[in-house]
Design a protein around this motif. Structure first.
Motif, PDB file in Angstrom:
ATOM      1  N   ILE C  10     -32.170  57.975  72.265  1.00 61.11           N
ATOM      2  CA  ILE C  10     -32.814  58.704  72.990  1.00 61.11           C
ATOM      3  C   ILE C  10     -33.262  59.772  71.294  1.00 61.11           C
ATOM      4  CG2 ILE C  10     -34.028  60.464  74.727  1.00 61.11           C
ATOM      5  CD1 ILE C  10     -32.406  58.659  76.585  1.00 61.11           C
ATOM      6  N   LEU C  11     -32.220  60.137  71.222  1.00 59.87           N
ATOM      7  CA  LEU C  11     -32.330  61.436  69.766  1.00 59.87           C
ATOM      8  C   LEU C  11     -32.811  60.794  69.077  1.00 59.87           C
ATOM      9  CD1 LEU C  11     -29.157  62.837  70.906  1.00 59.87           C
ATOM     10  CD2 LEU C  11     -31.117  64.028  71.356  1.00 59.87           C
ATOM     11  N   LEU C  14     -36.716  61.339  69.639  1.00 65.55           N
ATOM     12  CA  LEU C  14     -37.422  62.521  69.372  1.00 65.55           C
ATOM     13  C   LEU C  14     -36.504  62.368  67.847  1.00 65.55           C
ATOM     14  CD1 LEU C  14     -35.345  63.745  72.889  1.00 65.55           C
ATOM     15  CD2 LEU C  14     -37.697  63.484  72.285  1.00 65.55           C
ATOM     16  N   ILE C  17     -40.061  62.019  66.342  1.00 66.81           N
ATOM     17  CA  ILE C  17     -41.221  62.478  67.515  1.00 66.81           C
ATOM     18  C   ILE C  17     -41.452  63.783  66.653  1.00 66.81           C
ATOM     19  CG2 ILE C  17     -42.465  62.955  69.159  1.00 66.81           C
ATOM     20  CD1 ILE C  17     -40.666  61.493  70.859  1.00 66.81           C
ATOM     21  N   GLU C  18     -40.437  64.449  66.229  1.00 67.20           N
ATOM     22  CA  GLU C  18     -40.530  65.486  65.471  1.00 67.20           C
ATOM     23  C   GLU C  18     -41.263  65.252  63.930  1.00 67.20           C
ATOM     24  OE1 GLU C  18     -37.523  68.375  64.476  1.00 67.20           O
ATOM     25  OE2 GLU C  18     -36.821  68.031  66.046  1.00 67.20           O
ATOM     26  N   ALA C  44     -47.852  60.493  68.927  1.00 74.82           N
ATOM     27  CA  ALA C  44     -46.611  60.824  68.821  1.00 74.82           C
ATOM     28  C   ALA C  44     -46.681  61.474  70.462  1.00 74.82           C
ATOM     29  CB  ALA C  44     -47.123  61.988  68.947  1.00 74.82           C
ATOM     30  N   LEU C  48     -44.177  59.826  72.911  1.00 75.52           N
ATOM     31  CA  LEU C  48     -42.838  60.613  74.008  1.00 75.52           C
ATOM     32  C   LEU C  48     -42.817  60.323  75.614  1.00 75.52           C
ATOM     33  CD1 LEU C  48     -44.670  64.547  73.473  1.00 75.52           C
ATOM     34  CD2 LEU C  48     -41.745  63.834  73.646  1.00 75.52           C
ATOM     35  N   LYS C  50     -42.644  56.622  76.123  1.00 81.37           N
ATOM     36  CA  LYS C  50     -41.934  56.088  76.009  1.00 81.37           C
ATOM     37  C   LYS C  50     -40.015  56.970  76.125  1.00 81.37           C
ATOM     38  CE  LYS C  50     -43.211  52.107  75.009  1.00 81.37           C
ATOM     39  NZ  LYS C  50     -42.866  50.942  75.533  1.00 81.37           N
ATOM     40  N   VAL C  51     -40.624  57.827  75.502  1.00 85.03           N
ATOM     41  CA  VAL C  51     -38.577  58.627  75.541  1.00 85.03           C
ATOM     42  C   VAL C  51     -39.027  58.903  77.460  1.00 85.03           C
ATOM     43  CG1 VAL C  51     -37.664  60.910  74.914  1.00 85.03           C
ATOM     44  CG2 VAL C  51     -38.722  59.548  73.830  1.00 85.03           C
TER      45      VAL C  51
END
Lengths: 89, 89, 89, 89
Positions: C10-11, C14, C17-18, C44, C48, C50-51
């Motif tokens: 997950i990280l 992320l 995404i950032e 983006a 998000l 999906k996360v």
């Protein structure tokens, strides 16, 4: 989204959506599996979004276009974006 | 989302949504302003989402719960998340 | 959404995404065409979502599962559905 | 959505969104409760939507407006609606 966006075309889509919503009710009556019911709701929701976008397109090609020619474009643009904002929420 | 989620409650919501969709058609027939029509579509879409969430909730409280007790929980969870994924798209 | 949903996975998402959000800023700085910028925002936003779904899935496989075993399943289900409701709005 | 939509204003929002995404990562590192993490993702997603709408608004007030004055309005409207369609999916 080709061709003139007539009321007839949109009404035909709305009539199909009504049928989809009735279909969801029938699936519940028939005790269909939850995931299948959600899939049918997804289809109806997506179809509603398409109708909304057709109306947005028609609105831009007529009302917004006329407003822009008359110097009131920013006003109608803000109104439309506010409406899209509510739609997304 | 309180109380038992019965078919009756969900069917009542679906019947209101059908009415909302018919209302959109009537608004188009009456030549109502595009932004007002979009607002009505927004309401119907939102109401459809609520129904989908009620069915998700019922699915979790019954099918997923039973599956978890039988060791098939991850399978149904993956199925449900896949269904939510399609719903969001 | 296969395999164990680890924090690492997950990280990593992320972090991408950032990068996508920074990419949107760079596109604005470069004066890129609005439609291309919106497309990047769409990517983006989708990432998000999906996360969020991965976290929902993990939550169900752990917290909700444990709660169901302890008879608190309905409570956590209602909490999760309320959270999905806010996510959709 | 008042006042001129400058790059500065949008970049400030994007910078806050980057911070929100980093915040999600930090929450995961800290082992925060799933529902709280989803709430933070919801906030970032909503903030991204607002940025998309600001860019839509600016696009309409400039690119679409100019295109309409030059008789290419329908073309850009169709492009924008197609972009909104992808955004919703």
């Amino acid at each position: 989204m080709e061709g003139e966006i007539t009321n007839e075309k949109i009404l035909a889509r709305l009539s199909r959506i009504e049928g989809q919503v009735r279909g969801v009710a029938r699936m519940l009556d028939d005790g269909r599996y939850c995931i299948d019911v959600i899939e049918q709701i997804t289809a109806a929701r997506r179809a509603l979004e398409k109708v909304a976008l057709l109306i947005v397109q028609r609105h831009m090609n007529h009302c917004v276009k006329n407003a822009m020619a008359e110097g009131r474009g920013e006003e109608l643009t803000e109104e439309l974006v506010g409406s899209l904002d509510k739609f997304l929420r």
